[in-house]
Motif scaffolding. Structure first.
Motif, mmCIF file in Angstrom:
data_model
loop_
_atom_site.group_PDB
_atom_site.id
_atom_site.type_symbol
_atom_site.label_atom_id
_atom_site.label_comp_id
_atom_site.label_asym_id
_atom_site.label_seq_id
_atom_site.Cartn_x
_atom_site.Cartn_y
_atom_site.Cartn_z
ATOM 1 N N VAL A 1 -5.383 -24.015 50.674
ATOM 2 C CA VAL A 1 -3.985 -23.806 50.275
ATOM 3 C C VAL A 1 -3.794 -22.344 49.892
ATOM 4 O O VAL A 1 -4.589 -21.780 49.131
ATOM 5 C CB VAL A 1 -3.606 -24.716 49.084
ATOM 6 N N ASP A 2 -2.759 -21.733 50.425
ATOM 7 C CA ASP A 2 -2.435 -20.350 50.076
ATOM 8 C C ASP A 2 -2.045 -20.303 48.597
ATOM 9 O O ASP A 2 -1.052 -20.920 48.193
ATOM 10 C CB ASP A 2 -1.262 -19.854 50.935
ATOM 11 N N PRO A 3 -2.806 -19.592 47.763
ATOM 12 C CA PRO A 3 -2.520 -19.564 46.323
ATOM 13 C C PRO A 3 -1.113 -19.083 45.975
ATOM 14 O O PRO A 3 -0.586 -19.437 44.912
ATOM 15 C CB PRO A 3 -3.582 -18.600 45.773
ATOM 16 N N ARG A 4 -0.499 -18.312 46.851
ATOM 17 C CA ARG A 4 0.858 -17.820 46.570
ATOM 18 C C ARG A 4 1.927 -18.860 46.879
ATOM 19 O O ARG A 4 3.095 -18.671 46.544
ATOM 20 C CB ARG A 4 1.128 -16.541 47.359
ATOM 21 N N MET B 1 5.530 -17.386 46.276
ATOM 22 C CA MET B 1 5.950 -16.437 45.247
ATOM 23 C C MET B 1 7.021 -15.496 45.817
ATOM 24 O O MET B 1 6.829 -14.928 46.900
ATOM 25 C CB MET B 1 4.754 -15.612 44.767
ATOM 26 N N ARG B 2 8.120 -15.361 45.098
ATOM 27 C CA ARG B 2 9.187 -14.466 45.546
ATOM 28 C C ARG B 2 9.025 -13.095 44.890
ATOM 29 O O ARG B 2 9.930 -12.570 44.248
ATOM 30 C CB ARG B 2 10.539 -15.076 45.175
ATOM 31 N N THR B 3 7.847 -12.522 45.070
ATOM 32 C CA THR B 3 7.567 -11.196 44.519
ATOM 33 C C THR B 3 6.435 -10.572 45.319
ATOM 34 O O THR B 3 5.591 -11.284 45.878
ATOM 35 C CB THR B 3 7.158 -11.275 43.035
ATOM 36 N N THR B 4 6.441 -9.242 45.367
ATOM 37 C CA THR B 4 5.372 -8.544 46.082
ATOM 38 C C THR B 4 4.183 -8.245 45.163
ATOM 39 O O THR B 4 3.169 -7.715 45.617
ATOM 40 C CB THR B 4 5.907 -7.218 46.662
ATOM 41 N N LEU B 5 4.306 -8.576 43.874
ATOM 42 C CA LEU B 5 3.194 -8.357 42.951
ATOM 43 C C LEU B 5 1.986 -9.192 43.363
ATOM 44 O O LEU B 5 2.118 -10.338 43.793
ATOM 45 C CB LEU B 5 3.598 -8.732 41.526
ATOM 46 N N LYS B 6 0.808 -8.628 43.187
ATOM 47 C CA LYS B 6 -0.410 -9.381 43.447
ATOM 48 C C LYS B 6 -0.594 -10.440 42.362
ATOM 49 O O LYS B 6 -0.147 -10.271 41.228
ATOM 50 C CB LYS B 6 -1.624 -8.448 43.472
ATOM 51 N N LEU B 7 -1.289 -11.518 42.713
ATOM 52 C CA LEU B 7 -1.543 -12.577 41.733
ATOM 53 C C LEU B 7 -2.282 -12.046 40.510
ATOM 54 O O LEU B 7 -2.011 -12.457 39.381
ATOM 55 C CB LEU B 7 -2.348 -13.715 42.373
ATOM 56 N N THR B 8 -3.222 -11.127 40.744
ATOM 57 C CA THR B 8 -3.976 -10.559 39.611
ATOM 58 C C THR B 8 -3.048 -9.831 38.643
ATOM 59 O O THR B 8 -3.238 -9.898 37.419
ATOM 60 C CB THR B 8 -5.065 -9.599 40.108
ATOM 61 N N GLN B 9 -2.027 -9.165 39.175
ATOM 62 C CA GLN B 9 -1.069 -8.454 38.326
ATOM 63 C C GLN B 9 -0.193 -9.447 37.561
ATOM 64 O O GLN B 9 0.104 -9.255 36.381
ATOM 65 C CB GLN B 9 -0.196 -7.528 39.162
ATOM 66 N N ILE B 10 0.211 -10.514 38.244
ATOM 67 C CA ILE B 10 1.033 -11.536 37.577
ATOM 68 C C ILE B 10 0.249 -12.168 36.427
ATOM 69 O O ILE B 10 0.771 -12.372 35.327
ATOM 70 C CB ILE B 10 1.475 -12.616 38.584
ATOM 71 N N ILE B 11 -1.026 -12.458 36.699
ATOM 72 C CA ILE B 11 -1.872 -13.053 35.648
ATOM 73 C C ILE B 11 -2.016 -12.085 34.480
ATOM 74 O O ILE B 11 -1.904 -12.473 33.309
ATOM 75 C CB ILE B 11 -3.257 -13.426 36.220
ATOM 76 N N ASP B 12 -2.252 -10.812 34.784
ATOM 77 C CA ASP B 12 -2.390 -9.804 33.722
ATOM 78 C C ASP B 12 -1.132 -9.734 32.862
ATOM 79 O O ASP B 12 -1.209 -9.678 31.625
ATOM 80 C CB ASP B 12 -2.670 -8.425 34.329
ATOM 81 N N ASP B 13 0.037 -9.736 33.518
ATOM 82 C CA ASP B 13 1.306 -9.662 32.778
ATOM 83 C C ASP B 13 1.512 -10.907 31.914
ATOM 84 O O ASP B 13 1.968 -10.820 30.771
ATOM 85 C CB ASP B 13 2.476 -9.506 33.762
ATOM 86 N N TRP B 14 1.190 -12.061 32.495
ATOM 87 C CA TRP B 14 1.338 -13.325 31.757
ATOM 88 C C TRP B 14 0.445 -13.342 30.518
ATOM 89 O O TRP B 14 0.904 -13.663 29.417
ATOM 90 C CB TRP B 14 0.996 -14.474 32.701
ATOM 91 N N ILE B 15 -0.812 -12.961 30.702
ATOM 92 C CA ILE B 15 -1.755 -12.944 29.580
ATOM 93 C C ILE B 15 -1.294 -11.957 28.510
ATOM 94 O O ILE B 15 -1.349 -12.232 27.304
ATOM 95 C CB ILE B 15 -3.172 -12.573 30.060
#
Length: 314
Positions: free
Chosen positions: A44-47, A1-15
């Motif tokens: 596997v690293d989720p990011r 991922m080319r962002t410092t956002l946490k995965l939880t934040q990305i998921i929240d934004d997507w939803i």
């Protein structure tokens, strides 16, 4: 991922940006979290997931014995997530070109025969409140073709009288209001009155509720519980197959309407389909049933196997 956002934040934004119903949002969140948990479980690293990981995940779901539809839904959610991430330039769209599942023309759930449908209705003892509730559930799905989620959403006030006959206002799958109105046969009207007759209720109360003792009574039953109730009622009459589920009652309704000569446009409106392509599945199911029960090959076999008559001697 080319962002410092946490995965939880990305998921929240997507939803948050996805234009779907709240229940579907919850389903997306559950499925994408399952994907990330699986990645972690295989080291596997989720990011930094790759395309091959999605292919491996798909195979993993298939080897677990998940149905074609289930695999399709899980992989589709993963693909939608990475399409969003690609649009945000967080990463490449690693889901591009991956098929969600192997597509089959066959519809995945079978329908009951007329005798099986009749046996199911007749098998439910209505001497108890739970029996009266369960028979009403089965009747709504079998006779009016309702989905489990549509039965779940019904309130007592959704039953109404229109021009002297009982009707039901329905919130269809994927809809946010109850614009669809269907006519109810006297059989369902009677089952409805029998079920609510011994309940203390307000008109806005849910129709299908729990009757558990010691707490939990009066709670609206979820579509999962409603489906489980129907599945158990099917087991009670000896039907326990993976291709026969609660949704099979809806298929039974559709295929029996075809067999009875109801036109496709009318069936489409009754079942709440958006186009007739979906409804034509029931035409194919009815045709397949006719071919199984009255196969023309039996006629050919009879003609071929007949011995020619001997000519009488002169």
């Amino acid at each position: 991922m080319r962002t410092t956002l946490k995965l939880t934040q990305i998921i929240d934004d997507w939803i948050a940006e996805t234009d779907i119903l709240p229940a579907t949002k919850a389903d997306y969140r559950r499925k994408i979290n399952l994907w990330f948990r699986w990645l972690s479980s295989v080291g596997v690293d989720p990011r930094h997931a790759e395309r091959r990981n999605i292919v491996e995940y798909k195979r993993h779901l298939q080897t677990e014995g998940r149905s074609v539809l289930t695999v399709c839904s899980y992989v589709t959610v993963v693909k939608l997530f990475y399409r969003y991430c690609s649009c945000q330039r967080y990463c490449e769209n690693i889901g591009t070109g991956i098929r969600s599942s192997v597509k089959h023309r066959e519809y995945y759930k079978a329908a009951l025969s007329r005798s099986e449908a009749s046996a199911l209705m007749d098998s439910i003892d209505t001497s108890t409140t739970i029996g009266r509730r369960d028979k009403l559930i089965v009747a709504l799905m079998l006779i009016n073709g309702l989905r489990a989620c549509e039965v779940e959403r019904i309130n007592i006030s959704d039953f109404d009288m229109l021009k002297g006959r009982m009707v039901l206002h329905i919130q269809r799958k994927g809809k946010v209001d109850k614009r669809s109105t269907i006519a109810l046969p006297e059989l369902i009207g009677g089952l409805f009155e029998d079920y609510i007759g011994d309940r203390d209720f307000e008109m806005d109360d849910p129709l299908i509720i729990s009757h558990a003792h010691g707490g939990g009574g009066g709670r609206r039953l979820s579509k999962i519980t409603i489906s489980a109730i129907v599945k158990q009622r099917l087991r009670d009459i000896g039907i326990d197959r993976p291709d026969i589920t609660a949704h099979s009652l809806r298929h039974t309704c559709g295929s029996l309407m075809v067999e009875s000569g109801v036109d496709v446009e009318t069936i489409k409106d009754i079942l709440g389909h958006t186009d007739t392509q979906t409804t034509r599945i029931y035409v194919e199911m009815a045709q397949q049933r006719r071919l199984l029960e009255n196969s023309p090959s039996n006629i050919i076999a009879g003609l071929i196997s007949k011995k020619p008559k001997k000519k009488k001697g002169r």
